[in-house]
Design an enzyme around this catalytic site. Structure first.
Site, mmCIF file in Angstrom:
data_model
loop_
_atom_site.group_PDB
_atom_site.id
_atom_site.type_symbol
_atom_site.label_atom_id
_atom_site.label_comp_id
_atom_site.label_asym_id
_atom_site.label_seq_id
_atom_site.Cartn_x
_atom_site.Cartn_y
_atom_site.Cartn_z
ATOM 1 N N ASN A 93 0.524 -0.784 -0.014
ATOM 2 C CA ASN A 93 0.085 0.110 0.178
ATOM 3 C C ASN A 93 0.736 0.910 -0.244
ATOM 4 O O ASN A 93 0.521 2.255 -0.539
ATOM 5 C CB ASN A 93 -0.853 -0.190 1.261
ATOM 6 C CG ASN A 93 -1.278 1.354 1.270
ATOM 7 O OD1 ASN A 93 -2.356 2.034 1.376
ATOM 8 N ND2 ASN A 93 -0.868 1.850 2.687
ATOM 9 N N TYR A 158 3.220 9.887 -11.417
ATOM 10 C CA TYR A 158 2.624 8.898 -10.577
ATOM 11 C C TYR A 158 1.619 7.914 -11.375
ATOM 12 O O TYR A 158 1.817 6.994 -10.923
ATOM 13 C CB TYR A 158 1.430 9.962 -9.933
ATOM 14 C CG TYR A 158 0.754 9.377 -8.295
ATOM 15 C CD1 TYR A 158 0.590 8.728 -7.338
ATOM 16 C CD2 TYR A 158 -0.368 9.508 -9.066
ATOM 17 C CE1 TYR A 158 -0.360 8.381 -6.377
ATOM 18 C CE2 TYR A 158 -1.924 8.570 -7.678
ATOM 19 C CZ TYR A 158 -1.571 7.874 -7.085
ATOM 20 O OH TYR A 158 -2.061 7.230 -6.287
ATOM 21 N N LYS A 162 1.489 4.206 -11.289
ATOM 22 C CA LYS A 162 0.562 2.771 -11.559
ATOM 23 C C LYS A 162 -0.186 2.197 -11.941
ATOM 24 O O LYS A 162 -0.777 0.885 -11.828
ATOM 25 C CB LYS A 162 -0.640 4.191 -10.494
ATOM 26 C CG LYS A 162 -0.340 4.683 -9.093
ATOM 27 C CD LYS A 162 -0.382 3.854 -7.966
ATOM 28 C CE LYS A 162 -0.132 4.095 -6.594
ATOM 29 N NZ LYS A 162 0.078 4.079 -5.384
HETATM 30 P P1 NAD Z 1 -0.769 8.549 3.459
HETATM 31 O O1 NAD Z 1 0.384 9.679 1.916
HETATM 32 O O2 NAD Z 1 -2.095 9.110 3.911
HETATM 33 O O3 NAD Z 1 -0.022 7.134 3.678
HETATM 34 C C1 NAD Z 1 1.569 6.560 2.666
HETATM 35 C C2 NAD Z 1 1.581 5.708 3.560
HETATM 36 O O4 NAD Z 1 2.966 5.471 2.425
HETATM 37 C C3 NAD Z 1 1.918 6.072 4.879
HETATM 38 O O5 NAD Z 1 2.158 5.131 5.638
HETATM 39 C C4 NAD Z 1 4.001 6.429 4.468
HETATM 40 O O6 NAD Z 1 4.180 6.037 6.035
HETATM 41 C C5 NAD Z 1 4.187 5.111 3.656
HETATM 42 N N1 NAD Z 1 5.048 5.913 3.381
HETATM 43 C C6 NAD Z 1 5.762 6.980 2.566
HETATM 44 N N2 NAD Z 1 6.600 7.570 2.253
HETATM 45 C C7 NAD Z 1 7.061 5.862 2.580
HETATM 46 C C8 NAD Z 1 8.700 5.457 2.112
HETATM 47 N N3 NAD Z 1 9.482 6.059 1.300
HETATM 48 N N4 NAD Z 1 8.574 4.022 2.814
HETATM 49 C C9 NAD Z 1 8.303 3.472 2.997
HETATM 50 N N5 NAD Z 1 6.623 3.973 3.263
HETATM 51 C C10 NAD Z 1 6.377 5.019 2.981
HETATM 52 O O7 NAD Z 1 -1.434 7.690 1.751
HETATM 53 P P2 NAD Z 1 -2.828 7.271 1.019
HETATM 54 O O8 NAD Z 1 -4.228 8.520 0.985
HETATM 55 O O9 NAD Z 1 -3.125 6.350 2.666
HETATM 56 O O10 NAD Z 1 -2.001 6.507 0.576
HETATM 57 C C11 NAD Z 1 -2.136 4.694 -0.015
HETATM 58 C C12 NAD Z 1 -1.859 4.238 -1.127
HETATM 59 O O11 NAD Z 1 -2.792 4.263 -2.012
HETATM 60 C C13 NAD Z 1 -0.374 4.884 -1.927
HETATM 61 O O12 NAD Z 1 0.077 4.269 -2.625
HETATM 62 C C14 NAD Z 1 -1.615 5.921 -3.166
HETATM 63 O O13 NAD Z 1 -0.770 6.261 -4.247
HETATM 64 C C15 NAD Z 1 -3.152 4.956 -3.143
HETATM 65 N N6 NAD Z 1 -4.206 6.363 -3.434
HETATM 66 C C16 NAD Z 1 -4.366 6.924 -2.600
HETATM 67 C C17 NAD Z 1 -5.368 7.851 -3.062
HETATM 68 C C18 NAD Z 1 -5.869 8.718 -3.171
HETATM 69 O O14 NAD Z 1 -6.817 9.220 -3.185
HETATM 70 N N7 NAD Z 1 -5.669 9.164 -0.779
HETATM 71 C C19 NAD Z 1 -5.868 7.416 -4.699
HETATM 72 C C20 NAD Z 1 -5.691 6.304 -5.495
HETATM 73 C C21 NAD Z 1 -4.939 5.406 -4.988
#
Ligand code: NAD
Length: 250
Positions: A93, A158, A162
């Site tokens: 994730n 980004y 993906k």
């Molecule tokens: P967030 O920024 O709230 O959390 C990101 C997580 O990734 C955190 O736990 C952080 O510690 C971890 N992280 C960041 N850099 C890191 C590193 N270098 N090494 C290890 N861990 C690391 O983001 P989120 O919105 O919860 O996103 C989680 C996933 O969902 C991501 O892959 C994101 O691309 C995907 N996503 C999010 C959305 C959205 O709208 N929030 C939409 C589509 C996909």
């Protein structure tokens, strides 16, 4: 009702906040021993303490390997297998996003996005698959995005990462099926987390107006998809990219 992941051992990368934290909670509620993976010791232990307070008695643990270092990830996953007996579910994730125009993109930022969003997914998948092959099966769930269908208007690194996640998911589902390892991805739409909180309102509002279900996703909406794909309810689902995006078409 029987817990859906009873007896399973799960690892969730980026489990310290946002979607990852919700997946960890969901997996714990459904009976899996769950190991959250953070980027730093401090944030990983803070999330661990928070979970222990919110869910007393839950079988939760924390690790913080450098996800770009395959040897470090492998060693940590092997320790999990030794400590808990198996590694059944990997939720890849952790991810970062950036919305910069290509003309302002710093090369090192492009690398940073690809390093975490795709190279770390490869490293973790490989480390987990080695264990899963040996033990006779497992489940890998990657985090794609709705932008993996048609890209987005800026921040090209980004969506590129993906699209690559989708390619890795489909390819590994074909390569690992013979070892009883299922590989799928969840493609969230815009979800209420820190990643979205930094975006300006004038960017978010038009997006929400375009969502047929009329709202952005909550982290639980996404975690539920991760639960389904991890569980035996999805026993014949592999190679799928599951959009969880309120029917949005972008
Ligand atoms: P967030 O920024 O709230 O959390 C990101 C997580 O990734 C955190 O736990 C952080 O510690 C971890 N992280 C960041 N850099 C890191 C590193 N270098 N090494 C290890 N861990 C690391 O983001 P989120 O919105 O919860 O996103 C989680 C996933 O969902 C991501 O892959 C994101 O691309 C995907 N996503 C999010 C959305 C959205 O709208 N929030 C939409 C589509 C996909």
């Amino acid at each position: 009702m029987e817990q859906m992941l009873k007896g399973k051992v799960a690892v969730v990368t980026g489990g310290t906040r946002g979607i990852g934290y919700a997946i960890v909670k969901k997996y714990l509620e459904e009976g899996a021993v769950t190991v959250l993976c953070g980027s730093r010791e401090e944030t990983a232990l803070k999330a661990l303490d928070k979970l222990k307070a919110e869910m007393p008695g839950a079988s939760v643990d924390a690790i913080w390997p450098d996800l770009s270092n395959r040897a470090a990830v492998s060693a940590e996953f092997l320790r999990i297998k030794e400590k808990y007996g198996s590694l059944d579910i990997l939720a890849n994730n952790a991810g970062i996003s950036q919305n910069t125009s290509i003309f302002e993109y710093k090369d090192e930022d492009f690398d940073k996005i690809l390093d975490l969003n795709i190279k770390a997914v490869y490293a973790c998948s490989r480390a987990a698959a080695e264990i899963m092959k040996e033990q006779g099966g497992g489940v890998i769930i990657n985090t794609s995005s709705i932008v993996s269908y048609n890209g987005q208007g800026s921040g090209c690194g980004y969506p590129a990462s993906k699209f690559a996640v989708n390619g890795l998911t489909k390819s590994l589902s074909r390569e690992l099926g013979r070892y009883n390892i299922r590989v799928n991805a969840v493609a969230p739409g815009v979800t209420r987390t820190d990643m979205v909180a930094v975006l300006p309102d004038e960017m978010i509002q038009p997006i929400i107006r375009n969502i047929p279900l009329g709202r952005m996703a909550e982290v639980e909406d996404i975690a539920n998809a991760f639960l389904f794909l991890a569980s035996d309810m999805a026993s014949y689902v592999s190679g799928a990219i599951l959009p969880v995006a309120g029917a949005v078409v972008i």
